[in-house]
Design an enzyme around this catalytic site. Structure first.
Site, PDB file in Angstrom:
ATOM      1  N   ARG A   1      -3.129 -35.090 -13.498  1.00  0.00           N
ATOM      2  CA  ARG A   1      -3.802 -34.214 -14.464  1.00  0.00           C
ATOM      3  C   ARG A   1      -5.052 -33.657 -13.818  1.00  0.00           C
ATOM      4  O   ARG A   1      -5.772 -34.368 -13.148  1.00  0.00           O
ATOM      5  CB  ARG A   1      -4.182 -34.976 -15.720  1.00  0.00           C
ATOM      6  CG  ARG A   1      -2.978 -35.449 -16.530  1.00  0.00           C
ATOM      7  CD  ARG A   1      -3.447 -36.164 -17.764  1.00  0.00           C
ATOM      8  NE  ARG A   1      -4.178 -35.262 -18.622  1.00  0.00           N
ATOM      9  CZ  ARG A   1      -3.681 -34.675 -19.698  1.00  0.00           C
ATOM     10  NH1 ARG A   1      -2.444 -34.891 -20.045  1.00  0.00           N
ATOM     11  NH2 ARG A   1      -4.417 -33.883 -20.435  1.00  0.00           N
ATOM     12  N   LYS A   2      -5.307 -32.396 -14.062  1.00  0.00           N
ATOM     13  CA  LYS A   2      -6.505 -31.762 -13.526  1.00  0.00           C
ATOM     14  C   LYS A   2      -7.712 -32.040 -14.409  1.00  0.00           C
ATOM     15  O   LYS A   2      -8.823 -32.150 -13.934  1.00  0.00           O
ATOM     16  CB  LYS A   2      -6.296 -30.264 -13.379  1.00  0.00           C
ATOM     17  CG  LYS A   2      -5.274 -29.928 -12.327  1.00  0.00           C
ATOM     18  CD  LYS A   2      -5.097 -28.443 -12.199  1.00  0.00           C
ATOM     19  CE  LYS A   2      -4.035 -28.157 -11.152  1.00  0.00           C
ATOM     20  NZ  LYS A   2      -3.717 -26.763 -11.054  1.00  0.00           N
ATOM     21  N   GLU A   3      -7.476 -32.112 -15.696  1.00  0.00           N
ATOM     22  CA  GLU A   3      -8.587 -32.341 -16.611  1.00  0.00           C
ATOM     23  C   GLU A   3      -8.605 -33.796 -17.062  1.00  0.00           C
ATOM     24  O   GLU A   3      -7.619 -34.501 -16.953  1.00  0.00           O
ATOM     25  CB  GLU A   3      -8.499 -31.405 -17.823  1.00  0.00           C
ATOM     26  CG  GLU A   3      -7.422 -31.749 -18.826  1.00  0.00           C
ATOM     27  CD  GLU A   3      -6.026 -31.271 -18.452  1.00  0.00           C
ATOM     28  OE1 GLU A   3      -5.104 -31.580 -19.219  1.00  0.00           O
ATOM     29  OE2 GLU A   3      -5.847 -30.626 -17.411  1.00  0.00           O
ATOM     30  N   SER A   4      -9.743 -34.223 -17.547  1.00  0.00           N
ATOM     31  CA  SER A   4      -9.843 -35.590 -18.028  1.00  0.00           C
ATOM     32  C   SER A   4      -9.676 -35.605 -19.544  1.00  0.00           C
ATOM     33  O   SER A   4      -9.923 -34.624 -20.218  1.00  0.00           O
ATOM     34  CB  SER A   4     -11.195 -36.191 -17.642  1.00  0.00           C
ATOM     35  OG  SER A   4     -12.240 -35.429 -18.198  1.00  0.00           O
TER      36      SER A   4
END
Length: 168
Positions: free
Chosen positions: A34-37
């Site tokens: 995943r790029k975002e948290s």
């Protein structure tokens, strides 16, 4: 707390606020692939339970109110989405009975009704306290299978809310 709220309400609510604050200020970590948290918490630091001033002496309520106001004013706790699992107090009471935890058996229906009213005033009518993010209301009086289906139906909104912070 439920057997002697005037003695234990301030202790419980202070501890809840402390632990929620600790969870909110932990750094977010990126999930695998995943790029975002994503950080999902059971509840935001909230004044709802302390709004139940009927459960504690006025002086304790005043102290808890000051502590909450200080947190809200001095600690940046961004939030992108509130998921409100809207459940009737009677359903909650029945689930407590079925779960059969000793400490929960003394929780009166009237207490759950008061908490429900506070949540409705806050998240639906938006009359008691500023709502810090969009609210996704999911009716939750259903069995586990229906709740799983509802989660799947709303998964994209929950896992990828439109971040209000990115727009500012």
């Amino acid at each position: 707390m439920y057997e002697d709220p005037s003695r234990w309400a301030i202790t419980l609510q202070s501890y809840v606020q402390l632990t929620m604050l600790q969870q909110h200020i932990l750094p977010q970590v990126h999930a695998l692939n995943r790029k975002e948290s994503v950080k999902m918490l059971m509840k935001k630091i909230t004044f709802l339970f302390s709004l139940s001033s009927f459960t504690m002496p006025a002086v304790d309520y005043a102290v808890l109110t000051e502590w909450f106001n200080w947190i809200v004013t001095n600690v940046n706790i961004p939030i992108d989405l509130i998921v409100y699992l809207q459940t009737a107090p009677e359903t909650c009471h029945e689930r407590l009975r079925i779960r059969c935890r000793n400490e929960e058996q003394v929780i009166p229906l009237e207490y759950l009704e008061a908490l429900h009213q506070l949540h409705e005033d806050w998240l639906i009518r938006q009359t008691s306290f500023k709502v810090p993010a969009p609210v996704l209301v999911i009716p939750a009086d259903h069995d586990v299978q229906m709740m799983l289906k509802q989660y799947e139906d709303h998964k994209e909104k929950i896992m990828h809310p439109v971040c209000k912070r990115s727009a500012t």
